[in-house]
Design a protein around this motif. Structure first.
Motif, PDB file in Angstrom:
ATOM      1  N   ASN A   1      38.302  30.476  35.112  1.00  0.00           N
ATOM      2  CA  ASN A   1      38.416  31.841  35.177  1.00  0.00           C
ATOM      3  C   ASN A   1      38.365  32.136  36.622  1.00  0.00           C
TER       4      ASN A   1
ATOM      5  N   SER B   1      42.404  31.591  32.929  1.00  0.00           N
ATOM      6  CA  SER B   1      42.807  32.968  33.167  1.00  0.00           C
ATOM      7  C   SER B   1      42.594  33.490  34.482  1.00  0.00           C
TER       8      SER B   1
ATOM      9  N   PRO C   1      42.689  40.250  34.269  1.00  0.00           N
ATOM     10  CA  PRO C   1      42.476  38.908  33.961  1.00  0.00           C
ATOM     11  C   PRO C   1      43.603  38.328  32.841  1.00  0.00           C
TER      12      PRO C   1
ATOM     13  N   HIS D   1      34.718  37.971  32.327  1.00  0.00           N
ATOM     14  CA  HIS D   1      35.673  37.002  31.494  1.00  0.00           C
ATOM     15  C   HIS D   1      35.019  35.613  31.539  1.00  0.00           C
TER      16      HIS D   1
ATOM     17  N   ASN E   1      34.157  29.056  36.699  1.00  0.00           N
ATOM     18  CA  ASN E   1      34.150  30.541  37.090  1.00  0.00           C
ATOM     19  C   ASN E   1      34.086  30.675  38.340  1.00  0.00           C
TER      20      ASN E   1
END
Lengths: 192, 657
Positions: free
Chosen positions: B286, B322, B338, B376, B383
């Motif tokens: 992400n 994403s 995203p 997200h 992340n």
């Protein structure tokens, strides 16, 4: 185009209310380009450009229609840029970093899909930009008036109030000087 | 008559048309042929200088507003306010000229300038200069130590450059090259084992310093001393150190050899190797790109480079990933919500349309990017906020401390930070390193597309996938064998002894396949030359282990990426007598890089090799003999870089008397 440009100030002097606005719009881009090239940083460009148009407005009544408008405008631009540089030398030490060589010069409008190939051309241009800064002030003024402001030899001579032959000499020396710098740069790159 | 190169040049400047003899000369003389080619290229490119950006009326208006904002944010007191007033006033007048051009005779419509302009302009100019003088005085005071800490803030508006320039002029604490800033650092000195038997530090996987040093050397200049961080130079290169085989995500390797600059001194290499993750098993990512699009980013080696780099990265992503994009300049905004990694077209389009404009509002951008990443959040995945900037956070209401605490808070929630530095001139190396450090992240400097490829493609999993966090190393020296020691590099990563056991204490992260190398220079007890103390007898109570062949004992603590409890690994290191030329290729290469960096930093403990003309041959010999596999040619590049630096290092070519 050239003819209308030619009469703009005349029209302004004759009382045409829109003429000066047109003139500002017409010269905005070349004036900014020139200021950027002689090393006026982004932060000061608005101020200097403003100064240029003020002076033009003030000087309009003294404009003789026989004179080339472009040369007339760039006489003012070159003077304003110089007086800025003078001031900057005094204040610059305290207020701004003195180096202006990395001023962003060129706007990237091209699609970035070919950003990779583009980067090289951009780098060449950026190099050229900084190389021009290294020329002597006389050579720099002449080559920028020629390349950026698109004045011809006679107009440059008028704008800078120097003899025509001096213009030619400076112009050629500036080109050869730049070419030599480029050769040096290339040979350096090869060594690397 | 034979034409000389000088004649040729004269001919060039006398006339653009080449005569036959000149033509003949060009055909024979490569130098002049090159000059001709260059001349053609110059002529071809010169007209493009016209393409400089002329701001639109709208942009000018925006600048005025921004400048007001900045001044408000700066809260520098009435002096600056007054200056802002004068500045904004003059700009507003300009806007008048440009915005309202369709209106008749704008300039004349302004206050009665045509008649009284001279007087007014002069008065305004005088007022401005007077204010400038006052501000100058105020800053001089601040930097002379009477200040309220303005110099330590991240800088706002004019402050950024003022801080840099002034501290330089007034002999302040920062090193500034152009307008670049580097945190000052002093080399770790030798420590006496009797007084400090334990050394603790946090690992550092950053590599930015090497790319930055390379930029300097390629530009024909030796880097400022503070721009050289030894550990980042050493860790830049791939090593052949074996990955872990057990359950730990890190393998711990050690090796003992001798220091080429001081053969009686031993050199101990502590190398960590994180486990590999193959591309197929890469956890979902992400990613939120946070991109600086302020005016300062418009150079070819800034935003265009960042765009090209991100496009390369996006190609590697899949439907499991994403991507979101946040930009910041005068304000901060979301450019791309995203989006699945499979929607390549959409992402590419969003990246391609990025343009520069305005000054930098870094803190708002960071907050927005973190918020997006959190929304997200992928549990068990990567992340990450990827910040790309030249580091000049010059507009923003947030002070350095506030910004760091923002980043630190988010790092705790599992959103990590990757900082990509670009550009030069007003590059803020110290800011960037600090951000990445506090944000549980890594920091790389992109000086070319090639470097971008290395960081984002070759080492993608390392850059993006963290396999261990808060990695700390503690070394205890055996007092019966070691007299004193020093750690090479990691100056700003040193920890207190108790921090090692403290799981609250933040430390460095390791990404997949990362290798971290630390070198200790160790002086044997027998070679120690220290006068005995008057009040203390240097006779510690020894444990059984002190009587063994052990030179030192390495302990390592790490946490899993989402863990809160640290895991301990340890390994004793036996004394050895292996000379450097017989050491492993990794050891020789790391030593070569270290010696190169120490030379650039002006290390005072290099004995005979303090002399650059003696040092460079040793660096080159060690590196040349240890190129190893070097699949991407990075080690070979180092050898070339050393060659260039050697030519620059004036003392290296100075004749020895």
């Amino acid at each position: 185009m050239v003819t209308s440009e030619h009469v703009l100030l005349q029209r302004h002097n004759d009382g045409d209310a829109t003429a000066f606005g047109e003139l500002v719009e017409l010269y905005r881009r070349p004036v900014y380009a020139y200021l950027a090239r002689v090393g006026v940083p982004v932060s000061a460009r608005d101020d200097v450009a403003q100064d240029v148009f003020f002076k033009l407005h003030k000087a309009a009544p003294s404009y003789v229609p026989e004179r080339q408008l472009r040369a007339f405008v760039f006489t003012v631009v070159a003077n304003s840029a110089r007086s800025y540089a003078r001031k900057r030398r005094v204040w610059g030490r305290f207020f701004e970093s003195v180096s202006v060589a990395q001023e962003p010069a060129v706007r990237l409008s091209d699609a970035v899909a070919d950003a990779v190939a583009n980067t090289e051309a951009q780098q060449m241009l950026q190099w050229l930009d900084s190389a021009v800064q290294k020329l002597s002030p006389a050579q720099r003024d002449v080559i920028l008036l020629h390349a950026v402001a698109q004045l011809d030899h006679h107009e440059i001579a008028q704008a800078l109030r120097i003899p025509l032959n001096t213009v030619k000499t400076h112009l050629r020396r500036a080109r050869v000087e730049l070419a030599k710098m480029l050769v040096r740069r290339r040979s350096q790159e090869e060594v690397l | 008559m034979q034409m000389t190169c000088h004649d040729f040049e004269e001919r060039l400047s006398a006339d653009d048309v080449l005569l036959d003899d000149a033509r003949e000369h060009v055909e024979q003389c490569t130098a002049c042929a090159a000059l001709m080619r260059a001349l053609r290229d110059v002529d071809e490119h010169l007209p493009r200088l016209r393409e400089a950006e002329a701001p639109t009326a709208l942009q000018i208006e925006q600048r005025v507003l921004e400048q007001r904002e900045t001044m408000r944010a700066a809260r520098l007191g009435p002096v600056v306010w007054a200056m802002a007033g004068v500045g904004a006033l003059s700009l507003v007048v300009m806007v008048g000229v440009l915005v309202q051009r369709e209106e008749p005779v704008v300039v004349a419509a302004l206050p009665p300038l045509a008649a009284q302009d001279r007087f007014q302009v002069e008065v305004a100019q005088k007022a401005k200069e007077q204010k400038q003088a006052e501000v100058r005085e105020k800053f001089a005071k601040l930097f002379a130590g009477e200040g309220d800490g303005v110099g330590s803030l991240l800088g706002g508006g004019a402050r950024g450059s003022l801080a840099g320039t002034l501290s330089n002029v007034l002999g302040g604490s920062q090193t500034v090259s152009g307008n670049e800033s580097y945190a000052p650092s002093t080399n770790n000195g030798f420590k006496n084992v009797g007084e400090a038997p334990v050394a603790t530090f946090s690992i550092d996987v950053d590599t930015a310093s090497y790319a930055n040093v390379r930029r300097f050397v390629n530009a024909g200049q030796l880097p400022p001393k503070d721009a050289v961080r030894l550990e980042e130079l050493i860790n830049y290169f791939p090593y052949e150190t074996a990955p872990p085989t057990g359950k730990d995500p890190i393998a711990l390797h050690t090796e003992v050899s001798t220091a080429p600059w001081q053969p009686e001194h031993k050199l101990v290499r502590v190398a960590l190797r994180a486990r590999d993750i193959n591309q197929g098993n890469r956890p979902s990512s992400n990613l939120v790109f946070l991109i600086d699009v302020s005016g300062s980013m418009s150079d070819a080696n800034k935003l265009p480079l960042v765009k090209a780099a991100l496009l390369m990265l996006v190609e590697q992503l899949t439907a499991n990933d994403s991507v979101g994009i946040v930009v910041y300049a005068g304000g901060a905004g979301v450019v791309l919500e995203p989006t699945r990694g499979s929607a390549q077209q959409e992402i590419r389009a969003a990246i391609e349309q990025l343009q520069t404009g305005g000054s930098t509002h870094g803190s708002a951008g960071l907050a927005k990017a973190y918020a997006l990443a959190k929304q997200h959040y992928i549990k068990g995945g990567t992340n990450r906020v990827i910040l790309a900037t030249d580091g000049d956070f010059n507009v923003g209401t947030t002070g350095r401390e506030e910004l760091l605490s923002l980043i630190q808070t988010h790092a705790k929630t599992g959103v990590f930070l990757t900082a990509l530095g670009v550009g030069m001139g007003n590059y803020k190396d110290d800011t960037m390193e600090l951000l990445a450090d506090k944000g549980n992240g890594n920091y790389a400097y992109l000086d070319s597309l090639r470097e971008a490829r290395k960081v984002l493609i070759e080492q993608m999993s390392g850059t993006l996938v963290t396999v261990a966090k808060d990695v700390k190393i503690q070394v205890e020296f055996n007092p019966t064998r070691v007299g004193s020691y020093r750690l090479l590099g990691y100056e700003n990563r040193l920890l207190a002894r108790k921090d090692f056991e403290d799981d609250q204490k933040d430390a460095g992260e390791m990404g997949a396949s990362h290798v971290v190398t630390a070198l200790y220079e160790v002086v044997a007890l027998s070679a120690q030359k220290v006068a005995p103390l008057r009040y203390q007898q240097a006779a510690p109570v020894l444990s059984e282990a002190a009587g063994t062949q052990e030179l030192l004992h390495v302990k390592l603590r790490y946490k899993l990426p989402e863990g809160t409890q640290s895991v301990l690994m340890e390994k004793p290191v036996l004394d050895g007598t292996n000379v450097i030329d017989d050491a492993s290729a990794d050891m020789r290469f790391a030593t070569s890089v270290a010696l190169f960096g120490m030379g650039l930093r002006g290390d005072l403990e290099l004995a005979a090799l303090s002399d650059a003309s003696k040092r460079y041959p040793v660096i080159e010999r060690l590196a040349n003999r240890s190129l190893g596999q070097d699949p991407h040619g990075h080690r070979k590049d180092f050898v070339e870089l050393v060659g260039k630096a050697k030519r620059l290092d004036v003392s290296a070519v100075a004749p020895t008397p």
